[in-house]
Design a protein around this motif. Sequence first.
Motif, PDB file in Angstrom:
ATOM      1  N   MET A  36       0.821  -1.205   0.000  1.00  0.00           N
ATOM      2  CA  MET A  36       0.000   0.000   0.000  1.00  0.00           C
ATOM      3  C   MET A  36       0.856   1.257   0.000  1.00  0.00           C
ATOM      4  SD  MET A  36      -2.713  -1.979   0.510  1.00  0.00           S
ATOM      5  CE  MET A  36      -4.073  -0.887   0.902  1.00  0.00           C
ATOM      6  N   SER A  37       0.371   2.288  -0.683  1.00  0.00           N
ATOM      7  CA  SER A  37       1.038   3.579  -0.710  1.00  0.00           C
ATOM      8  C   SER A  37       1.039   4.210   0.678  1.00  0.00           C
ATOM      9  CB  SER A  37       0.326   4.516  -1.691  1.00  0.00           C
ATOM     10  OG  SER A  37       0.746   5.851  -1.501  1.00  0.00           O
ATOM     11  N   PRO A  38       2.158   4.825   1.094  1.00  0.00           N
ATOM     12  CA  PRO A  38       2.193   5.479   2.404  1.00  0.00           C
ATOM     13  C   PRO A  38       1.378   6.771   2.439  1.00  0.00           C
ATOM     14  CG  PRO A  38       4.226   5.907   1.215  1.00  0.00           C
ATOM     15  CD  PRO A  38       3.449   4.924   0.381  1.00  0.00           C
ATOM     16  N   MET A  39       1.027   7.312   1.271  1.00  0.00           N
ATOM     17  CA  MET A  39       0.331   8.593   1.203  1.00  0.00           C
ATOM     18  C   MET A  39      -1.178   8.438   1.344  1.00  0.00           C
ATOM     19  SD  MET A  39       2.765  10.743   0.945  1.00  0.00           S
ATOM     20  CE  MET A  39       1.816  12.208   0.534  1.00  0.00           C
ATOM     21  N   ASN A  40      -1.756   7.491   0.593  1.00  0.00           N
ATOM     22  CA  ASN A  40      -3.217   7.390   0.560  1.00  0.00           C
ATOM     23  C   ASN A  40      -3.735   5.965   0.689  1.00  0.00           C
ATOM     24  OD1 ASN A  40      -2.458   6.341  -1.902  1.00  0.00           O
ATOM     25  ND2 ASN A  40      -3.209   8.086  -3.109  1.00  0.00           N
ATOM     26  N   ASN A  41      -2.866   5.041   1.070  1.00  0.00           N
ATOM     27  CA  ASN A  41      -3.250   3.637   1.255  1.00  0.00           C
ATOM     28  C   ASN A  41      -3.728   2.973  -0.033  1.00  0.00           C
ATOM     29  OD1 ASN A  41      -2.717   2.408   3.701  1.00  0.00           O
ATOM     30  ND2 ASN A  41      -4.865   2.071   4.187  1.00  0.00           N
ATOM     31  N   ARG A  42      -3.375   3.544  -1.170  1.00  0.00           N
ATOM     32  CA  ARG A  42      -3.750   2.938  -2.439  1.00  0.00           C
ATOM     33  C   ARG A  42      -2.893   1.697  -2.688  1.00  0.00           C
ATOM     34  NH1 ARG A  42      -2.656   3.575  -8.127  1.00  0.00           N
ATOM     35  NH2 ARG A  42      -0.861   4.885  -7.669  1.00  0.00           N
ATOM     36  N   ILE A  43      -3.492   0.676  -3.281  1.00  0.00           N
ATOM     37  CA  ILE A  43      -2.752  -0.552  -3.564  1.00  0.00           C
ATOM     38  C   ILE A  43      -1.783  -0.305  -4.720  1.00  0.00           C
ATOM     39  CG2 ILE A  43      -2.915  -2.969  -4.249  1.00  0.00           C
ATOM     40  CD1 ILE A  43      -5.778  -2.947  -3.143  1.00  0.00           C
ATOM     41  N   LEU A  44      -0.510  -0.586  -4.493  1.00  0.00           N
ATOM     42  CA  LEU A  44       0.508  -0.430  -5.528  1.00  0.00           C
ATOM     43  C   LEU A  44       0.841  -1.759  -6.199  1.00  0.00           C
ATOM     44  CD1 LEU A  44       2.968   1.995  -3.690  1.00  0.00           C
ATOM     45  CD2 LEU A  44       1.040   2.560  -5.185  1.00  0.00           C
ATOM     46  N   GLN A  46     -13.700  -7.027  -6.757  1.00  0.00           N
ATOM     47  CA  GLN A  46     -14.354  -5.743  -6.522  1.00  0.00           C
ATOM     48  C   GLN A  46     -13.356  -4.596  -6.586  1.00  0.00           C
ATOM     49  OE1 GLN A  46     -16.057  -6.774  -2.730  1.00  0.00           O
ATOM     50  NE2 GLN A  46     -18.126  -6.889  -3.569  1.00  0.00           N
ATOM     51  N   GLU A  47     -12.175  -4.813  -6.021  1.00  0.00           N
ATOM     52  CA  GLU A  47     -11.151  -3.767  -6.065  1.00  0.00           C
ATOM     53  C   GLU A  47     -10.692  -3.504  -7.492  1.00  0.00           C
ATOM     54  OE1 GLU A  47      -8.183  -5.181  -3.437  1.00  0.00           O
ATOM     55  OE2 GLU A  47      -9.063  -4.252  -1.660  1.00  0.00           O
ATOM     56  N   SER A  48     -10.636  -4.574  -8.293  1.00  0.00           N
ATOM     57  CA  SER A  48     -10.201  -4.419  -9.673  1.00  0.00           C
ATOM     58  C   SER A  48     -11.234  -3.649 -10.496  1.00  0.00           C
ATOM     59  CB  SER A  48      -9.957  -5.796 -10.305  1.00  0.00           C
ATOM     60  OG  SER A  48      -8.898  -6.456  -9.650  1.00  0.00           O
ATOM     61  N   GLN A  49     -12.496  -3.753 -10.113  1.00  0.00           N
ATOM     62  CA  GLN A  49     -13.556  -3.117 -10.872  1.00  0.00           C
ATOM     63  C   GLN A  49     -13.764  -1.661 -10.455  1.00  0.00           C
ATOM     64  OE1 GLN A  49     -16.816  -5.793 -10.113  1.00  0.00           O
ATOM     65  NE2 GLN A  49     -16.281  -7.163 -11.786  1.00  0.00           N
ATOM     66  N   GLN A  50     -13.244  -1.289  -9.284  1.00  0.00           N
ATOM     67  CA  GLN A  50     -13.476   0.040  -8.765  1.00  0.00           C
ATOM     68  C   GLN A  50     -12.166   0.825  -8.661  1.00  0.00           C
ATOM     69  OE1 GLN A  50     -15.535  -0.141  -5.047  1.00  0.00           O
ATOM     70  NE2 GLN A  50     -17.043  -1.614  -5.763  1.00  0.00           N
ATOM     71  N   HIS A  51     -12.123   1.977  -9.173  1.00  0.00           N
ATOM     72  CA  HIS A  51     -11.092   3.024  -9.006  1.00  0.00           C
ATOM     73  C   HIS A  51      -9.641   2.565  -9.123  1.00  0.00           C
ATOM     74  CE1 HIS A  51      -9.903   1.730  -4.949  1.00  0.00           C
ATOM     75  NE2 HIS A  51     -11.169   1.692  -4.618  1.00  0.00           N
ATOM     76  N   GLN A  52      -9.383   1.298  -9.268  1.00  0.00           N
ATOM     77  CA  GLN A  52      -7.998   0.829  -9.345  1.00  0.00           C
ATOM     78  C   GLN A  52      -7.646   0.504 -10.793  1.00  0.00           C
ATOM     79  OE1 GLN A  52      -5.820   0.283  -6.422  1.00  0.00           O
ATOM     80  NE2 GLN A  52      -4.385   0.406  -8.100  1.00  0.00           N
ATOM     81  N   ARG A  53      -6.578   1.117 -11.284  1.00  0.00           N
ATOM     82  CA  ARG A  53      -6.114   0.850 -12.642  1.00  0.00           C
ATOM     83  C   ARG A  53      -4.785   0.120 -12.557  1.00  0.00           C
ATOM     84  NH1 ARG A  53      -6.287   6.019 -16.361  1.00  0.00           N
ATOM     85  NH2 ARG A  53      -5.994   4.368 -17.910  1.00  0.00           N
ATOM     86  N   TRP A  54      -4.686  -0.955 -13.331  1.00  0.00           N
ATOM     87  CA  TRP A  54      -3.514  -1.817 -13.249  1.00  0.00           C
ATOM     88  C   TRP A  54      -2.649  -1.675 -14.487  1.00  0.00           C
ATOM     89  CZ3 TRP A  54      -3.094  -3.326  -8.491  1.00  0.00           C
ATOM     90  CH2 TRP A  54      -4.247  -3.538  -7.729  1.00  0.00           C
ATOM     91  N   VAL A  60       0.412 -18.426  -9.182  1.00  0.00           N
ATOM     92  CA  VAL A  60       1.051 -17.349  -8.430  1.00  0.00           C
ATOM     93  C   VAL A  60       1.371 -16.226  -9.415  1.00  0.00           C
ATOM     94  CG1 VAL A  60       2.912 -16.748  -6.843  1.00  0.00           C
ATOM     95  CG2 VAL A  60       2.058 -19.106  -6.920  1.00  0.00           C
ATOM     96  N   PHE A  61       0.961 -15.002  -9.075  1.00  0.00           N
ATOM     97  CA  PHE A  61       1.207 -13.879  -9.965  1.00  0.00           C
ATOM     98  C   PHE A  61       1.213 -12.590  -9.162  1.00  0.00           C
ATOM     99  CE2 PHE A  61      -3.320 -14.862  -9.926  1.00  0.00           C
ATOM    100  CZ  PHE A  61      -3.937 -13.641  -9.750  1.00  0.00           C
ATOM    101  N   VAL A  62       1.671 -11.505  -9.800  1.00  0.00           N
ATOM    102  CA  VAL A  62       1.668 -10.196  -9.168  1.00  0.00           C
ATOM    103  C   VAL A  62       1.038  -9.201 -10.125  1.00  0.00           C
ATOM    104  CG1 VAL A  62       4.046  -9.747  -9.942  1.00  0.00           C
ATOM    105  CG2 VAL A  62       3.088  -8.382  -8.115  1.00  0.00           C
ATOM    106  N   ILE A  63       0.218  -8.304  -9.579  1.00  0.00           N
ATOM    107  CA  ILE A  63      -0.423  -7.248 -10.356  1.00  0.00           C
ATOM    108  C   ILE A  63       0.148  -5.918  -9.884  1.00  0.00           C
ATOM    109  CG2 ILE A  63      -2.611  -6.260 -11.117  1.00  0.00           C
ATOM    110  CD1 ILE A  63      -4.009  -8.744 -10.074  1.00  0.00           C
ATOM    111  N   GLU A  64       0.532  -5.073 -10.839  1.00  0.00           N
ATOM    112  CA  GLU A  64       1.133  -3.787 -10.506  1.00  0.00           C
ATOM    113  C   GLU A  64       0.199  -2.653 -10.908  1.00  0.00           C
ATOM    114  OE1 GLU A  64       5.526  -1.809 -10.919  1.00  0.00           O
ATOM    115  OE2 GLU A  64       4.689  -2.726 -12.718  1.00  0.00           O
ATOM    116  N   ALA A  65       0.076  -1.654 -10.035  1.00  0.00           N
ATOM    117  CA  ALA A  65      -0.779  -0.503 -10.313  1.00  0.00           C
ATOM    118  C   ALA A  65      -0.240   0.311 -11.479  1.00  0.00           C
ATOM    119  CB  ALA A  65      -0.901   0.372  -9.073  1.00  0.00           C
ATOM    120  N   MET A  66      -1.141   1.024 -12.150  1.00  0.00           N
ATOM    121  CA  MET A  66      -0.774   1.830 -13.304  1.00  0.00           C
ATOM    122  C   MET A  66       0.192   2.947 -12.917  1.00  0.00           C
ATOM    123  SD  MET A  66      -1.303   2.225 -16.591  1.00  0.00           S
ATOM    124  CE  MET A  66      -2.868   1.429 -16.964  1.00  0.00           C
ATOM    125  N   LYS A  67      -0.097   3.670 -11.843  1.00  0.00           N
ATOM    126  CA  LYS A  67       0.754   4.764 -11.405  1.00  0.00           C
ATOM    127  C   LYS A  67       1.103   4.540  -9.941  1.00  0.00           C
ATOM    128  CE  LYS A  67      -1.199   8.222 -14.557  1.00  0.00           C
ATOM    129  NZ  LYS A  67      -1.867   9.542 -14.657  1.00  0.00           N
TER     130      LYS A  67
END
Length: 219
Positions: A81-89, A179-187, A205-212
């Motif tokens: 999670m981002s230290p600024m806004n808890n957004r998933i990175l 649900q997280e993938s469908q809402q406000h999160q861009r990968w 096993v896989f990893v998803i990375e946020a767009m920004k």
Amino acid sequence: MMISRQDLINLLLDFIEVWIHQILYERELYPTAIFSLKKKYDVPVHMATHEGVANYISKFVESLQTLLISGNCKFISLKIMSPMNNRILERFVFEIESALNESNLDIPLDTILDSEVTCSLADIQQQLRACLLRTAGTRSSLVNNPSDCTFTLGVETYSGPPSSTHQQIDWIPTQSDQQESQQHQRWNHIIPIKTIPMDLFKINVFVIEAMKKGKHVSR
């Protein structure tokens, strides 16, 4: 060497614990000084020695046992999670397809758990070894995260919330991965790590990375 299916579940739990520690090290969630170099499946791994971190991970993994035995564990995830806004990175995901969640099983569960697996221990360990190596290799494919990121561990079930009976951790309901993938999160992209066939289980096993990820802060 052949092992029982109960042994297989115990082996899987042990691996998940090592896998979590290794991700925390690779993604620099804590200073390297709190990690101790060990060897697992003939692979060097880094295990956190800080009591609070180690106990948190251990209790989380112990709490998965009932879910694995019942076949009710769909996803295990480590979210950075981002230290600024808890957004998933980043989201490291352990997706489990289990033969134990079949509603039409006509064999008693104890009989299944006591029976031998259809693959050897050496074959299983080779698959787990490859997964650890490829997890470490994702570092070069991911953008560095900002400093002071946090993480959370979660599990998604096939049916209903995890039971609190005999659990070692208090579960807190959250949105599902879907649900997280469908809402406000861009990968940005999905990086496959390893598909592991393990008798009763098929694991992706896989990893998803946020767009920004925000401004890069060098370490």
